[in-house]
Design a protein around this motif. Structure first.
Motif: not given
Length: 282
Positions: A9, A14, A33, A35, A41, A44
């Motif tokens: 990410t 992203n 997701v 990371n 993550a 987000i």
């Protein structure tokens, strides 16, 4: 509805996640997701209610249909070694890195393979993306994927031989153009009484209108330049300077980007040769 996983990410990961969600190409509860730094993550997920944050890549792989590999080129092979035994022929692996070829990625897995190289302009739900399909992708697989990425981009199917230059134009291009525009603004400030703020506002407005002219097909690049250039006028004088000064600078730029690409390809090939866990072609 397919479940979509994103491993990585960072900047481009992203952008892809946000773009697909803003375009409503995916429902948040179908997005998974992960990371290396999980905080990214979670950042987000905090913006899109329903997005799942997964703590490790193996768990993510088991949950999803599409797996977007959004990591740096030299992180790709170690990642594939880690998840190889979790991936099945029902998965679709999607690499967003250019130096790893589709056929090399296919040799690591039984999954279907796609290389999808996005551009930062996809954040505006427009602009090019570059697609290369693996041999195991059926016509329906291709149609499904293209329909999906058309929600945020204008996909162009490309062969390996133009991967780097197509990426230079469509993906690195925004950075190159931004640099040129910044230089033009700075020169205007240095040589005249305009402020940087005034020059930047006018330039940004011009660029938006410029893009609309091309999008609406009022002009091509050539006809636009010809229409603005009046014989003996100011534009012509400015173009004369550019023709004299630019020279082979862009040729040199493409040579350098291809040298860097070749170096990345060499390092990836070394990784493949050293890996005991991944079958590969010579």
């Amino acid at each position: 509805m397919k479940k979509i996983g994103f491993i990585g990410t960072g900047s481009m990961g992203n952008i892809l996640i946000s773009s697909f969600l803003d375009a409503k190409a995916i429902a948040p509860n179908n997005v998974y997701v992960t990371n290396r730094t999980l905080k990214k993550a979670h950042d987000i997920a905090s913006q899109y209610d329903g997005v799942h944050v997964v703590e490790d890549v193996k768990t993510l792989v088991k949950e999803v249909d599409y797996i977007f590999l959004c990591v740096k080129p030299l992180q790709m092979i170690p990642l594939l070694e880690e998840v190889k035994h979790c991936i099945t022929k029902e998965h679709t692996l999607i690499s967003i890195t250019s130096p790893l070829l589709v056929e090399e990625l296919e040799n690591t897995t039984d999954a279907k393979v796609i290389r999808f190289i996005p551009s930062i302009v996809n954040r505006a739900l427009d602009g090019p993306s570059l697609v290369t399909f693996g041999k195991t992708c059926s016509d329906s697989d291709k149609e499904c994927f293209l329909s999906f990425v058309k929600k945020i981009s204008r996909p162009e199917i490309i062969d390996n031989n133009i991967t780097r230059v197509a990426s230079d134009i469509g993906c690195c291009g925004p950075a190159f153009i931004s640099f040129i525009v910044e230089q033009m603004i700075q020169s205007a400030v240095e040589e005249t009484e305009i402020s940087k703020e005034e020059a930047t506002t006018i330039m940004e407005s011009m660029l938006i209108g410029y893009g609309e002219l091309l999008r609406q097909k009022h002009f091509t690049l050539e006809t636009l330049r010809e229409r603005v250039t009046v014989p003996g006028g100011v534009t012509g004088v400015g173009l004369d300077v550019l023709r004299a000064e630019v020279g082979k600078q862009f040729n040199k730029m493409f040579v350098k980007t291809h040298e860097k690409y070749d170096e990345d390809r060499r390092l990836i090939h070394e990784q493949l040769n050293k890996s005991p866990k991944i079958n590969h072609s010579n």
